[in-house]
Design a protein around this motif. Structure first.
Motif, PDB file in Angstrom:
ATOM      1  N   ALA A  94      33.853  30.735  23.612  1.00  0.00           N
ATOM      2  CA  ALA A  94      32.397  30.845  23.618  1.00  0.00           C
ATOM      3  C   ALA A  94      31.806  30.532  24.975  1.00  0.00           C
ATOM      4  O   ALA A  94      30.715  30.997  25.303  1.00  0.00           O
ATOM      5  CB  ALA A  94      31.811  29.903  22.560  1.00  0.00           C
ATOM      6  N   ARG A  95      32.510  29.732  25.800  1.00  0.00           N
ATOM      7  CA  ARG A  95      31.931  29.298  27.057  1.00  0.00           C
ATOM      8  C   ARG A  95      32.264  30.240  28.206  1.00  0.00           C
ATOM      9  O   ARG A  95      31.863  30.005  29.340  1.00  0.00           O
ATOM     10  CB  ARG A  95      32.416  27.898  27.406  1.00  0.00           C
ATOM     11  N   TRP A  96      33.014  31.300  27.950  1.00  0.00           N
ATOM     12  CA  TRP A  96      33.357  32.215  29.035  1.00  0.00           C
ATOM     13  C   TRP A  96      32.254  33.227  29.249  1.00  0.00           C
ATOM     14  O   TRP A  96      31.678  33.756  28.318  1.00  0.00           O
ATOM     15  CB  TRP A  96      34.662  32.959  28.732  1.00  0.00           C
ATOM     16  N   LYS A  97      31.986  33.487  30.486  1.00  0.00           N
ATOM     17  CA  LYS A  97      31.010  34.528  30.815  1.00  0.00           C
ATOM     18  C   LYS A  97      31.591  35.890  30.469  1.00  0.00           C
ATOM     19  O   LYS A  97      32.786  36.117  30.598  1.00  0.00           O
ATOM     20  CB  LYS A  97      30.679  34.458  32.307  1.00  0.00           C
ATOM     21  N   ILE A  98      30.729  36.808  30.017  1.00  0.00           N
ATOM     22  CA  ILE A  98      31.200  38.146  29.664  1.00  0.00           C
ATOM     23  C   ILE A  98      31.751  38.840  30.893  1.00  0.00           C
ATOM     24  O   ILE A  98      31.145  38.834  31.961  1.00  0.00           O
ATOM     25  CB  ILE A  98      30.041  38.965  29.052  1.00  0.00           C
ATOM     26  N   ARG A  99      32.890  39.472  30.751  1.00  0.00           N
ATOM     27  CA  ARG A  99      33.548  40.120  31.863  1.00  0.00           C
ATOM     28  C   ARG A  99      32.732  41.331  32.326  1.00  0.00           C
ATOM     29  O   ARG A  99      32.255  42.125  31.531  1.00  0.00           O
ATOM     30  CB  ARG A  99      34.942  40.577  31.441  1.00  0.00           C
ATOM     31  N   SER A 100      32.549  41.410  33.632  1.00  0.00           N
ATOM     32  CA  SER A 100      31.864  42.568  34.196  1.00  0.00           C
ATOM     33  C   SER A 100      32.895  43.635  34.551  1.00  0.00           C
ATOM     34  O   SER A 100      34.089  43.469  34.332  1.00  0.00           O
ATOM     35  CB  SER A 100      31.070  42.163  35.444  1.00  0.00           C
ATOM     36  N   ALA A 101      32.420  44.732  35.118  1.00  0.00           N
ATOM     37  CA  ALA A 101      33.323  45.827  35.450  1.00  0.00           C
ATOM     38  C   ALA A 101      34.315  45.444  36.524  1.00  0.00           C
ATOM     39  O   ALA A 101      35.367  46.057  36.644  1.00  0.00           O
ATOM     40  CB  ALA A 101      32.504  47.045  35.892  1.00  0.00           C
ATOM     41  N   TYR A 102      33.984  44.430  37.328  1.00  0.00           N
ATOM     42  CA  TYR A 102      34.851  44.036  38.429  1.00  0.00           C
ATOM     43  C   TYR A 102      35.619  42.744  38.133  1.00  0.00           C
ATOM     44  O   TYR A 102      36.225  42.173  39.017  1.00  0.00           O
ATOM     45  CB  TYR A 102      34.030  43.858  39.708  1.00  0.00           C
ATOM     46  N   GLY A 103      35.576  42.275  36.911  1.00  0.00           N
ATOM     47  CA  GLY A 103      36.328  41.079  36.570  1.00  0.00           C
ATOM     48  C   GLY A 103      35.751  39.814  37.151  1.00  0.00           C
ATOM     49  O   GLY A 103      36.445  38.813  37.277  1.00  0.00           O
ATOM     50  N   ASP A 104      34.466  39.802  37.518  1.00  0.00           N
ATOM     51  CA  ASP A 104      33.836  38.636  38.124  1.00  0.00           C
ATOM     52  C   ASP A 104      33.346  37.728  37.005  1.00  0.00           C
ATOM     53  O   ASP A 104      32.251  37.907  36.469  1.00  0.00           O
ATOM     54  CB  ASP A 104      32.675  39.085  39.016  1.00  0.00           C
ATOM     55  N   ILE A 238      43.147  38.737  40.422  1.00  0.00           N
ATOM     56  CA  ILE A 238      43.527  39.652  41.498  1.00  0.00           C
ATOM     57  C   ILE A 238      42.338  40.492  41.937  1.00  0.00           C
ATOM     58  O   ILE A 238      42.115  40.723  43.137  1.00  0.00           O
ATOM     59  CB  ILE A 238      44.702  40.541  41.038  1.00  0.00           C
ATOM     60  N   THR A 239      41.536  40.933  40.979  1.00  0.00           N
ATOM     61  CA  THR A 239      40.348  41.719  41.324  1.00  0.00           C
ATOM     62  C   THR A 239      39.374  40.902  42.150  1.00  0.00           C
ATOM     63  O   THR A 239      38.813  41.397  43.139  1.00  0.00           O
ATOM     64  CB  THR A 239      39.662  42.221  40.044  1.00  0.00           C
ATOM     65  N   VAL A 240      39.156  39.649  41.763  1.00  0.00           N
ATOM     66  CA  VAL A 240      38.251  38.776  42.514  1.00  0.00           C
ATOM     67  C   VAL A 240      38.792  38.525  43.912  1.00  0.00           C
ATOM     68  O   VAL A 240      38.052  38.552  44.908  1.00  0.00           O
ATOM     69  CB  VAL A 240      38.035  37.451  41.750  1.00  0.00           C
ATOM     70  N   ILE A 241      40.103  38.278  44.022  1.00  0.00           N
ATOM     71  CA  ILE A 241      40.703  38.015  45.328  1.00  0.00           C
ATOM     72  C   ILE A 241      40.574  39.230  46.243  1.00  0.00           C
ATOM     73  O   ILE A 241      40.315  39.096  47.456  1.00  0.00           O
ATOM     74  CB  ILE A 241      42.179  37.607  45.160  1.00  0.00           C
ATOM     75  N   ARG A 242      40.727  40.420  45.706  1.00  0.00           N
ATOM     76  CA  ARG A 242      40.562  41.628  46.519  1.00  0.00           C
ATOM     77  C   ARG A 242      39.142  41.715  47.057  1.00  0.00           C
ATOM     78  O   ARG A 242      38.923  42.085  48.221  1.00  0.00           O
ATOM     79  CB  ARG A 242      40.889  42.873  45.692  1.00  0.00           C
ATOM     80  N   GLN A 243      38.173  41.363  46.225  1.00  0.00           N
ATOM     81  CA  GLN A 243      36.782  41.382  46.673  1.00  0.00           C
ATOM     82  C   GLN A 243      36.545  40.312  47.747  1.00  0.00           C
ATOM     83  O   GLN A 243      35.883  40.578  48.763  1.00  0.00           O
ATOM     84  CB  GLN A 243      35.850  41.146  45.485  1.00  0.00           C
ATOM     85  N   LEU A 244      37.067  39.110  47.529  1.00  0.00           N
ATOM     86  CA  LEU A 244      36.862  38.042  48.505  1.00  0.00           C
ATOM     87  C   LEU A 244      37.521  38.378  49.843  1.00  0.00           C
ATOM     88  O   LEU A 244      36.969  38.091  50.909  1.00  0.00           O
ATOM     89  CB  LEU A 244      37.414  36.721  47.959  1.00  0.00           C
ATOM     90  N   TRP A 245      38.698  38.992  49.792  1.00  0.00           N
ATOM     91  CA  TRP A 245      39.373  39.359  51.044  1.00  0.00           C
ATOM     92  C   TRP A 245      38.613  40.464  51.771  1.00  0.00           C
ATOM     93  O   TRP A 245      38.541  40.473  53.001  1.00  0.00           O
ATOM     94  CB  TRP A 245      40.801  39.787  50.747  1.00  0.00           C
ATOM     95  N   ASP A 246      38.031  41.398  51.023  1.00  0.00           N
ATOM     96  CA  ASP A 246      37.220  42.448  51.641  1.00  0.00           C
ATOM     97  C   ASP A 246      35.963  41.870  52.293  1.00  0.00           C
ATOM     98  O   ASP A 246      35.449  42.439  53.267  1.00  0.00           O
ATOM     99  CB  ASP A 246      36.818  43.494  50.602  1.00  0.00           C
ATOM    100  N   LEU A 247      35.457  40.758  51.774  1.00  0.00           N
ATOM    101  CA  LEU A 247      34.268  40.115  52.336  1.00  0.00           C
ATOM    102  C   LEU A 247      34.595  39.142  53.461  1.00  0.00           C
ATOM    103  O   LEU A 247      33.694  38.513  54.012  1.00  0.00           O
ATOM    104  CB  LEU A 247      33.506  39.366  51.234  1.00  0.00           C
ATOM    105  N   THR A 248      35.884  38.997  53.779  1.00  0.00           N
ATOM    106  CA  THR A 248      36.321  38.038  54.798  1.00  0.00           C
ATOM    107  C   THR A 248      36.477  38.731  56.147  1.00  0.00           C
ATOM    108  O   THR A 248      37.225  39.713  56.255  1.00  0.00           O
ATOM    109  CB  THR A 248      37.660  37.386  54.395  1.00  0.00           C
TER     110      THR A 248
END
Length: 515
Positions: A94-104, A238-248
């Motif tokens: 119940a405490r998890w945020k709903i998954r978005s299209a990018y897994g954020d 992995i999806t989040v890490i790909r986004q963070l690396w692209d923003l680095t």
């Protein structure tokens, strides 16, 4: 004991004293800055503090439930993730945020949980972030981040650490935090500080990318502290890490609790980023193969920019040698408990200690190619104990006892009284956000700095002293190009090398070891 001599080392010979200063990465008991302690006290005074002990206990129990859920997910879907690591895994809670299209996704903290987190966990998370960022500054002295992205910012623990490590460098900070209560807590804690950078808060990475121009999306420093463990699915991480690396643009820092699960997350994300960077370099080289020499130089520069290497804690970019070994890489930072922690934390029938040990694991990665540096012991020759004793002169054995006694004058006693500080915890407060240009920190290059070559191993467990022998568990690079690594136990004796034996005696868990 003598190391092999390499011609490249002739331009940079280190002494045993400079090696000892460069290898020092650990920190003693950390004192939370007075400004942060005051901000936490003021924040708690404005909140409802009834049943705070129960709230802190409930928050701790929720962390344990999250850990158990993640372990169950890892055990139940391990085969599916191995076959297809990008396959979405369904999960509940119940405490998890709903998954978005990018897994954020991430945890949504309620107001009571936010207050309990600030009172009990924020000082420890701040200390771990400070320890990691301080080492990044030591290993990268020319790195001074102006733009920062803090993913899973919480109440802003990493901001306080960054402001202490780089007090004058920060210009723009973007916070990504799905919990509105945590965002409000971060704003409240930073309210009374002066000279703050421009700070913006976003609910997710998609909102951040949507509101920023393309030229502003890259950040000099991207940090994720204690956030990836709240994402249960490996594919989403992995999806989040790909986004963070692209923003680095330059450096990415990942920080998790020092547990087997947290260490496994760091190891997986480290391996994925290095693999992804190597694949990108191979593709860029193949697609830009041209006969012109000038264009090839530009292509090589662009390819090296897409590459990545580990700044800390690893001295190599190969596979983790502790994988499938039953051991895990983690470190510990001891902190002096704040008044809120001493008040609201419970102990199991025993008096609460004045300090606590925060265990953490981390990895710092940088874009580019690892510098080719000479190893610290290249070109150095060490005497054995027998050789050193043979060089002693007879007059050196005569002890002048008068020289061993220091007499103080009246002026010396007056100076001691003037320098007396009543509270040790307040001595560390040196105007955190208004430091002078003359930084008299002990991390100066004049005393030696550990370069980013593969010649510095990492002591990943507490040294074991067995009589006159010292055993060190070291993760080290086995190749000069730092492409492979190994985990070894090294025995140091005073008979073979007094200098390295002294180095081992003063080394602590988390320090570097020269090779």
């Amino acid at each position: 004991m003598a190391s092999s001599i390499v011609p490249a080392a002739a331009t940079k010979l280190l002494t045993p004293e400079s090696i000892r200063a460069a290898a020092k990465q650990s920190e003693g008991i950390h004192l939370v800055p007075l400004s942060l302690r005051r901000a936490i006290k003021k924040f708690l005074r404005e909140k409802e503090k009834s049943h705070m002990n129960r709230k802190v206990l409930s928050l701790s129990q929720s962390f344990n439930r999250i850990k158990e859920t993640n372990l169950q997910l890892s055990a139940s879907v391990s085969r599916e993730l191995v076959e297809d690591p990008f396959r979405p895994i369904e999960h509940g809670g119940a405490r998890w945020k709903i998954r978005s299209a990018y897994g954020d996704i991430g945890l949504k903290y309620k107001e009571d949980e936010t207050v309990a987190y600030v009172a009990s966990r924020m000082p420890a998370v701040y200390s771990a972030c400070h320890r990691v960022l301080k080492e990044v500054r030591r290993r990268l002295p020319d790195f001074s981040p102006a733009s920062v992205l803090d993913f899973g910012a919480g109440p802003g623990s990493a901001i306080w650490a960054m402001r202490e490590v780089w007090p004058k460098a920060l210009e723009r900070v973007n916070l990504v935090e799905p919990s509105k209560d945590m965002q409000r807590a971060a704003q409240s804690l930073l309210r009374d500080l002066k000279g703050l950078p421009i700070i913006h808060s976003y609910d997710n990475i998609q909102a951040l990318s949507h509101n920023l121009d393309k030229c502003e999306r890259k950040h000099d420093l991207v940090i994720s502290s204690y956030a990836l463990g709240e994402i249960p699915s490996l594919s989403d991480r992995i999806t989040v890490i790909r986004q963070l690396w692209d923003l680095t643009r330059d450096v990415l820092v990942l920080l998790e609790p020092g547990t087997p699960h947290g260490s496994r997350i760091i190891r997986q994300m480290r391996s994925y980023i290095l693999w992804m960077a190597k694949r990108t370099c191979r593709k860029s080289k193949k697609s830009n193969e041209v006969p012109s020499n000038e264009k090839s130089i530009v292509v090589d520069a662009g390819a090296s920019r897409n590459n990545a290497y580990v700044v800390a804690p690893c001295s190599h970019d190969g596979r983790c040698p502790l994988e499938n070994s039953g051991k895990y890489c983690h470190f510990v930072q001891r902190i002096e408990r704040t008044s809120s922690q001493r008040t609201y934390k419970r102990s199991k029938g025993e008096p609460l200690r004045g300090f606590e040990d925060e265990k953490f694991c981390f990895v710092a990665l940088k874009r580019g190619n690892r510098p080719e540096e000479a190893w610290p012991l290249d070109g150095m020759e060490f005497e054995t104990l027998k050789e050193r004793l043979a060089k002693r002169k007879p007059e050196d054995l005569i002890i002048d006892y008068e020289d061993q006694i220091e007499f103080k004058t009246d002026e010396d006693f007056l100076d001691d009284e003037e320098e007396t500080i009543p509270y040790a915890s307040d001595a560390s407060e040196i105007t955190l956000f208004n430091k002078d240009d003359e930084d008299d920190d002990v991390d100066n290059d004049e005393q030696g700095r550990a370069d980013l070559g593969g010649g510095w191993g990492r002591i990943i467990y507490a040294p074991v002293r067995r009589g006159k022998r010292i055993a060190l568990d070291v993760c080290r690079s086995t190749k000069r190009d730092a492409s492979e690594g190994a985990f070894e136990r090294i025995m140091i004796t005073k008979r073979e090398c007094p200098d390295l034996h002294l180095q081992a005696r003063r080394s602590l868990w988390g320090d570097l070891w020269p090779f």
